[in-house]
Design an enzyme around this catalytic site. Structure first.
Site, PDB file in Angstrom:
ATOM      1  N   LYS A 102       0.896  -1.019  -0.016  1.00 50.24           N
ATOM      2  CA  LYS A 102      -0.092  -0.020   0.003  1.00 50.24           C
ATOM      3  C   LYS A 102       0.821   1.359   0.172  1.00 50.24           C
ATOM      4  CE  LYS A 102      -3.642   2.298   2.774  1.00 50.24           C
ATOM      5  NZ  LYS A 102      -4.601   2.392   3.715  1.00 50.24           N
ATOM      6  N   GLU A 110      10.570  -4.781   4.586  1.00 50.74           N
ATOM      7  CA  GLU A 110      10.658  -6.081   4.321  1.00 50.74           C
ATOM      8  C   GLU A 110      10.126  -6.124   2.623  1.00 50.74           C
ATOM      9  OE1 GLU A 110       8.828  -4.855   6.548  1.00 50.74           O
ATOM     10  OE2 GLU A 110       8.869  -6.124   8.481  1.00 50.74           O
ATOM     11  N   GLY A 142      -4.778  -1.623   5.065  1.00 45.28           N
ATOM     12  CA  GLY A 142      -4.018  -2.908   4.469  1.00 45.28           C
ATOM     13  C   GLY A 142      -4.506  -4.158   4.750  1.00 45.28           C
ATOM     14  N   ARG A 143      -5.188  -4.384   6.026  1.00 50.25           N
ATOM     15  CA  ARG A 143      -5.696  -5.652   6.144  1.00 50.25           C
ATOM     16  C   ARG A 143      -7.162  -6.095   5.576  1.00 50.25           C
ATOM     17  NH1 ARG A 143      -4.825  -2.420  10.281  1.00 50.25           N
ATOM     18  NH2 ARG A 143      -6.246  -1.723  11.543  1.00 50.25           N
ATOM     19  N   GLU A 153      -4.536  -6.445  14.870  1.00 53.38           N
ATOM     20  CA  GLU A 153      -4.206  -5.246  14.485  1.00 53.38           C
ATOM     21  C   GLU A 153      -5.359  -4.283  14.513  1.00 53.38           C
ATOM     22  OE1 GLU A 153      -2.355  -4.172  10.389  1.00 53.38           O
ATOM     23  OE2 GLU A 153      -0.755  -4.568  11.509  1.00 53.38           O
ATOM     24  N   HIS A 169      -4.708 -33.384  17.630  1.00 52.93           N
ATOM     25  CA  HIS A 169      -3.724 -34.228  17.945  1.00 52.93           C
ATOM     26  C   HIS A 169      -2.461 -33.294  18.298  1.00 52.93           C
ATOM     27  CE1 HIS A 169      -5.446 -37.685  16.179  1.00 52.93           C
ATOM     28  NE2 HIS A 169      -5.992 -36.676  15.371  1.00 52.93           N
ATOM     29  N   LYS A 180       9.446  -0.794  14.257  1.00 53.56           N
ATOM     30  CA  LYS A 180       9.934  -0.478  12.767  1.00 53.56           C
ATOM     31  C   LYS A 180      10.989   0.509  12.981  1.00 53.56           C
ATOM     32  CE  LYS A 180       5.840  -1.011  10.071  1.00 53.56           C
ATOM     33  NZ  LYS A 180       4.922  -0.198   9.150  1.00 53.56           N
TER      34      LYS A 180
HETATM   35  O1  LIG Z   1       1.131  -2.686   2.314  1.00 53.25           O
HETATM   36  P1  LIG Z   1       2.310  -2.051   3.172  1.00 53.25           P
HETATM   37  O2  LIG Z   1       2.098  -0.616   2.904  1.00 53.25           O
HETATM   38  O3  LIG Z   1       3.482  -2.645   2.626  1.00 53.25           O
HETATM   39  O4  LIG Z   1       2.110  -2.573   4.575  1.00 53.25           O
HETATM   40  C1  LIG Z   1       2.077  -3.662   4.978  1.00 53.25           C
HETATM   41  C2  LIG Z   1       1.523  -3.939   6.270  1.00 53.25           C
HETATM   42  O5  LIG Z   1       2.458  -3.280   7.430  1.00 53.25           O
HETATM   43  C3  LIG Z   1       1.462  -2.739   8.091  1.00 53.25           C
HETATM   44  O6  LIG Z   1       1.333  -1.641   8.313  1.00 53.25           O
HETATM   45  C4  LIG Z   1       1.891  -3.114   9.661  1.00 53.25           C
HETATM   46  O7  LIG Z   1       3.178  -2.963   9.936  1.00 53.25           O
HETATM   47  C5  LIG Z   1      -0.083  -3.425   7.896  1.00 53.25           C
HETATM   48  O8  LIG Z   1      -0.950  -2.649   8.488  1.00 53.25           O
HETATM   49  C6  LIG Z   1       0.152  -3.664   6.646  1.00 53.25           C
HETATM   50  O9  LIG Z   1      -0.621  -4.472   5.916  1.00 53.25           O
END
Ligand SMILES: O=P(O)(O)OC[C@H]1O[C@](O)(CO)[C@@H](O)[C@@H]1O
Length: 533
Positions: A195, A201, A253-254, A339, A370, A499
């Site tokens: 987003k 990452e 995002g979620r 979240e 199990h 972060k």
């Molecule tokens: O889509 P982006 O901006 O890379 O964010 C990834 C994820 O990181 C977060 O902001 C949490 O660190 C989430 O809410 C989001 O889904």
């Protein structure tokens, strides 16, 4: 209202749930349907009084008003000044949705059409890699830009007739290394899903993928697509605007897999099946908006959740899909629920007067049986269980296995409800020849306290449409719980501190800066790791 609920909860806490079934109508009174879906919450300790109080709680929190405000584009995400309109992404044949006086639907539809055209080109071979038809798609993203598409792609495996889809999320290089190793860059499409397009990452993995692609492909960026709200950064990364699928900041995002973030799923299952997935969610939206609170599935799921966590004080909730293909549903729901509702201040910035959302965890059955069900049945704490099961499966030739699966699911909720008394356990052990002190000792180990609450969601078959319904059901459930708790379910400030600290620690771990100013533990851990690296 909270006080009334809590004192009612305390007054019935010792009561046997099983005894509530003296009312022959209980199963139908404490369940609700939506189309061919059934939500049964009769195996909980909620009675008429409890349900009335819970409904009054929802009314007092103005769940209906907040819901309407959300659907109408009001800026209910107050800490970020944003509307919350993931529902617009699946408003396939609905009316206009206004944000700041503008109808967003033409753009939503336009983007969906562009996605579908691109997905079709990839699937049919009109879009080619340097080595020919695309055989593999790698979605690079994390959190909401990963969990939804992964969960749904696994869930809809019977419908996946496109290229193979892979997902890379972790900044642990092992993840991307393992995913890319067997792939041919010349027939791979990489989708960078972010987003913000700033997530460390994702951008780190995207750069690794680009370097990998450039070893065998002349124009590596030509085999990349991007899903983001940040057009400047996708352009700076080198991805042509024709393969950039944007969305607005009113998609959290979620909550984002219904739009561009769902591209990998769309490529896997095709445009029509993706639209069926959206249609399912839209049907749940319509139900959520129209049904009376007492018959409203998202509201009922939320109220049962409130009852177990805030009223009864059970700290966690297990989500137990009897559907192997929903293996990532618990992880997906962990982000969605924790979240969203893991907050300690209310909308107005004051300390919450009530505990926030529960810990959500789980695994598919029967595997979990199990592993951790031992604790659920005989541990000292109570874990409300949320079972999900399909009336049928896709494997018609293995129908006997589906019957076993269903029998296990129902057996678990029955066992949790009924338990096994000391008398019953003693009789069983006696029949096996035990007696005296040994009989007494052994029998106690075989007692199940029972009286442990569970709910069961039954759906007909896990089709794209049904999956859309289930996910939208959970989204709205989280929203309703958030409204009742008085929190903003749509921000996530709690992820920021870690972060920032990681950014500052990276040069320290690399040995470019010293550990001065760090606490003793962190400094010692850095030094130990450096010595052993
Ligand atoms: O889509 P982006 O901006 O890379 O964010 C990834 C994820 O990181 C977060 O902001 C949490 O660190 C989430 O809410 C989001 O889904």
């Amino acid at each position: 209202m909270w006080n009334e609920l809590k004192s009612h909860g305390a007054s019935v806490s010792e009561r046997s749930i099983l005894s509530l079934f003296d009312d022959a109508e209980r199963a139908s009174k404490f369940s609700a349907t939506f189309g061919d879906m059934l939500f049964d919450f009769s195996k909980t300790n909620i009675d008429e009084t409890g349900l009335d109080l819970l409904i009054r709680l929802a009314e007092a929190a103005d769940v209906a008003g907040r819901r309407d405000a959300m659907f109408e584009g009001a800026k209910i995400n107050e800490t970020e000044g944003r509307a919350v309109l993931h529902t617009a992404l699946r408003n396939l044949d609905g009316g206009p949705v206004m944000v700041d006086g503008q109808d967003v639907m033409p753009e939503v539809r336009g983007t969906l059409d562009r996605m579908e055209a691109f997905a079709t080109d990839v699937r049919t071979g009109l879009f080619l890699g340097q080595g020919g038809k695309i055989t593999d798609v790698v979605n690079i993203g994390i959190g909401g830009s990963d969990l939804g598409p992964v969960m749904a792609t696994l869930a809809l495996a019977p419908y996946a007739d496109g290229p193979r889809t892979h997902f890379v999320s972790n900044v642990d290089g092992a993840h991307i290394a393992d995913v890319l190793r067997p792939l041919d860059p010349r027939t791979t499409l990489v989708i960078v899903a972010s987003k913000t397009f700033t997530t460390i990452e994702t951008i780190t993995n995207a750069n690794v993928a680009k370097a990998w692609m450039s070893e065998k492909v002349d124009n590596p960026a030509g085999q990349f697509a991007a899903l983001s709200t940040n057009a400047d950064l996708t352009a700076a990364f080198g991805i042509d605007a024709s393969r950039v699928f944007g969305f607005a900041d009113w998609v959290g995002g979620r909550y984002s897999m219904w739009g561009p973030i769902g591209l990998s799923l769309m490529i896997a299952i095709g445009g029509p099946a993706f639209r069926a997935f959206l249609r399912g969610a839209q049907a749940m939206d319509t139900h959520f908006r129209a049904a009376a609170l007492r018959e409203n599935l998202p509201v009922l799921l939320a109220l049962v959740g409130i009852w177990h966590h805030q009223v009864c004080g059970y700290p966690t909730r297990a989500v137990l899909p009897y559907e192997q293909r929903l293996i990532r549903l618990p992880a997906y729901l962990q982000q969605l629920e924790m979240e969203s509702n893991g907050k300690r201040v209310s909308m107005d910035g004051k300390d919450l007067e009530i505990v926030s959302g529960p810990i959500v965890w789980g695994e598919p059955g029967t595997n979990g049986q199990h592993a951790f069900y031992q604790l659920i049945h005989q541990g000292t704490g109570v874990v409300p269980c949320e079972f999900l099961v399909g009336a049928t499966g896709h494997e018609n030739d293995l129908a006997h296995m589906h019957r076993l699966l269903v029998a296990n699911c129902l057996a678990q909720s029955e066992a949790l409800l009924r338990g096994r008394s000391l008398e019953e356990a003693t009789a069983i052990m006696k029949a096996k020849g035990l007696e005296g002190a040994e009989l007494e000792r052994q029998a106690r180990h075989r007692v199940f306290p029972g009286n442990r609450p569970s709910t069961t969601l039954v759906y007909p078959l896990l089709t794209p449409e049904v999956l859309g319904q289930i996910v939208a059901l959970y989204e709205h459930r989280v929203f309703v719980e958030g409204v009742i708790l008085g929190i903003n379910s749509f921000d996530q400030w709690g992820v920021e501190l870690g972060k920032e600290l990681a950014k500052a620690l990276e040069p320290i771990v690399a040995g470019e800066q010293g550990t001065e100013g760090k606490d003793g533990s962190t400094a010692a851990l850095v030094e130990f790791i450096q010595r052993h690296a």
